[in-house]
Design a protein around this motif. Structure first.
Motif, PDB file in Angstrom:
ATOM      1  N   UNK A 208       0.800  -1.238   0.000  1.00 52.09           N
ATOM      2  CA  UNK A 208       0.000   0.000   0.000  1.00 52.09           C
ATOM      3  C   UNK A 208       0.831   1.286   0.000  1.00 52.09           C
ATOM      4  N   UNK A 209       2.140   1.193  -0.158  1.00 53.97           N
ATOM      5  CA  UNK A 209       2.963   2.413  -0.151  1.00 53.97           C
ATOM      6  C   UNK A 209       3.382   2.864  -1.539  1.00 53.97           C
ATOM      7  N   UNK A 210       2.957   2.143  -2.576  1.00 58.85           N
ATOM      8  CA  UNK A 210       3.283   2.555  -3.947  1.00 58.85           C
ATOM      9  C   UNK A 210       2.069   3.214  -4.584  1.00 58.85           C
ATOM     10  N   UNK A 211       2.081   4.515  -4.624  1.00 58.11           N
ATOM     11  CA  UNK A 211       0.947   5.248  -5.179  1.00 58.11           C
ATOM     12  C   UNK A 211       1.425   6.286  -6.173  1.00 58.11           C
ATOM     13  N   UNK A 212       0.488   6.852  -6.892  1.00 60.23           N
ATOM     14  CA  UNK A 212       0.828   7.868  -7.877  1.00 60.23           C
ATOM     15  C   UNK A 212       1.131   9.190  -7.178  1.00 60.23           C
ATOM     16  N   UNK A 213       1.975   9.993  -7.782  1.00 63.45           N
ATOM     17  CA  UNK A 213       2.323  11.292  -7.201  1.00 63.45           C
ATOM     18  C   UNK A 213       1.253  12.327  -7.535  1.00 63.45           C
ATOM     19  N   UNK A 214       1.109  13.365  -6.694  1.00 56.13           N
ATOM     20  CA  UNK A 214       0.166  14.458  -7.015  1.00 56.13           C
ATOM     21  C   UNK A 214       0.483  15.129  -8.345  1.00 56.13           C
ATOM     22  N   UNK A 215       1.768  15.221  -8.676  1.00 57.95           N
ATOM     23  CA  UNK A 215       2.157  15.840  -9.953  1.00 57.95           C
ATOM     24  C   UNK A 215       1.570  15.076 -11.125  1.00 57.95           C
ATOM     25  N   UNK A 216       1.574  13.744 -11.046  1.00 55.52           N
ATOM     26  CA  UNK A 216       1.040  12.938 -12.133  1.00 55.52           C
ATOM     27  C   UNK A 216      -0.480  13.033 -12.200  1.00 55.52           C
ATOM     28  N   UNK A 217      -1.146  12.982 -11.036  1.00 52.24           N
ATOM     29  CA  UNK A 217      -2.610  13.012 -11.011  1.00 52.24           C
ATOM     30  C   UNK A 217      -3.139  14.373 -11.449  1.00 52.24           C
ATOM     31  N   UNK A 218      -2.595  15.443 -10.861  1.00 50.90           N
ATOM     32  CA  UNK A 218      -3.105  16.785 -11.166  1.00 50.90           C
ATOM     33  C   UNK A 218      -2.523  17.336 -12.469  1.00 50.90           C
ATOM     34  N   UNK A 219      -1.220  17.060 -12.706  1.00 52.33           N
ATOM     35  CA  UNK A 219      -0.581  17.635 -13.880  1.00 52.33           C
ATOM     36  C   UNK A 219      -0.821  16.860 -15.151  1.00 52.33           C
ATOM     37  N   UNK A 220      -0.402  15.590 -15.171  1.00 51.37           N
ATOM     38  CA  UNK A 220      -0.483  14.802 -16.407  1.00 51.37           C
ATOM     39  C   UNK A 220      -1.911  14.408 -16.749  1.00 51.37           C
TER      40      UNK A 220
END
Length: 402
Positions: free
Chosen positions: A123-135
């Protein structure tokens, strides 16, 4: 017999992959360059500072400090030691595969057991905010407000997955000292100091090791990004991806999801970026269906990310299948959360913003895109500079050795 069959299958798959590369050389080169650009422009420069920082914090005992402080939270919730909080937080901030990297380091330092490491990786491998909000939100869907919904579904879903995984392997748990439920800064500082003293390396060597180890891991990550970029393209060209998508269309029909999303879904199972981009181009009505699919593939991580995690944990005795099962669970939980939270976190806010149209600043929605654009411009410089620094460190060490 089983090993013989495995050898035959691996050889056949490798030969088939080589044949597709020979048949479609220009497409393979294009996909390879696409993966390479993504790695050296965005992935390497964005992850390198977090990897180096994580190595330094582990060596200087700061992670042990956090472990004592967060033990009363992490143990009841996730059935892992308090040091797991560091992997969880860094995994959320920097994105995959940081959580796996830190979990392996904690296991190497014997701060967590094998089964605790497997829970932590889950459960510690998640997407970064930069990828979710930016990309995804700003770059693909051109709607930053969507990022709030996707981020909440993703991170809350990951936490719920971790809570579910606390029950995994309970019969394999090693007896651990029961820590006080009260937070003690004195015990935390004492543990941090003891950890630092036990590391006999000079500060210069610690920093050099942090840089070298981080670069090695990111080179491996880059190889997998390029490999799966080419593999995904080859599977599409030979018609295998569309065939699998046709099989999933019946499943989508049963789940009341548009069958047009089947092909983007399959592509997203291999590579998140490509899948999310294909979903954004479908213009599906209702839009909720697109959100559900993107939430699932974000939680699933994609086979490209899973291969990176598998490679990182392969040198330890951390097993892969708990992580894989957790990714499926996270995908379903995130999809359900998307259905529940779609109206309050997206539709209602969108209607409110329509009423307040005069005060909207369109430039604010481009902030995340501007960050990505800036990173793409300076990213190659950071990557080349990091390799030059790594070469200098290795060269000086070889000279001192002789």
């Amino acid at each position: 017999m089983k090993q013989l069959f495995k050898t035959f299958m691996l050889a056949a798959l490798t030969f088939f992959f080589a044949f597709t590369l020979i048949k479609y050389p220009s497409n393979a080169l294009e996909a390879s360059i696409r993966g390479l650009d993504m790695w050296w422009e965005v992935v390497f420069p964005s992850l390198l500072p977090f990897f180096i920082t994580a190595e330094l914090l582990l060596s200087f005992g700061v992670v042990k400090f956090l472990g004592v402080v967060f033990e009363p939270i992490m143990r009841p919730l996730f059935n892992v030691p308090g040091v797991g909080s560091f992997a969880w937080i860094m995994g959320m901030v920097s994105g995959y595969p940081t959580g796996a990297k830190i979990s392996v380091r904690l296991k190497e330092q014997k701060q967590i057991s094998q089964v605790e490491a497997e829970r932590l990786v889950a459960f510690t491998n998640s997407s970064s905010p930069l990828f979710i909000f930016g990309a995804i939100s700003a770059g693909f869907f051109h709607d930053v407000k969507l990022g709030v919904l996707l981020a909440v579904c993703h991170y809350v879903g990951n936490a719920l997955t971790g809570i579910c995984m606390r029950f995994y392997g309970r019969n394999m748990d090693e007896p651990h000292k029961r820590e006080s439920r009260k937070i003690s800064l004195k015990r935390a500082f004492s543990a941090m100091h003891e950890t630092r003293i036990l590391d006999k390396r000079p500060i210069g060597e610690i920093m050099g090791d942090a840089v070298i180890n981080s670069i090695k891991t990111l080179v491996m990550v880059g190889g997998f990004i390029i490999l799966f970029s080419v593999l995904n393209k080859m599977l599409f060209l030979i018609g295998l991806t569309p065939i699998i998508a046709m099989l999933f269309q019946s499943v989508f029909h049963v789940l009341f999801l548009p069958i047009e999303l089947a092909l983007p879904f399959i592509s997203g199972l291999f590579e998140i970026t490509l899948g999310a981009n294909m979903v954004s181009k479908e213009n599906i009505d209702p839009f909720l269906a697109s959100v559900i699919i993107v939430s699932f593939i974000l939680g699933f991580n994609g086979f490209s990310i899973q291969a990176q995690v598998a490679s990182i944990i392969s040198k330890s005795n951390i097993r892969f299948y708990p992580y894989f099962l957790a990714r499926i669970l996270h995908g379903f939980i995130a999809s359900v959360l998307a259905i529940i939270l779609y109206k309050p976190l997206y539709l209602d806010k969108k209607e409110t913003n329509v009423e307040d149209m005069p005060v909207i600043n369109p430039d604010q929605e481009n902030d995340w895109v501007n960050i990505l654009t800036s990173l793409e411009q300076i990213g190659p410089i950071i990557t080349i500079g990091a390799f030059a620094l790594g070469f200098i460190i290795l060269y000086r060490r070889s000279r001192n050795h002789f």
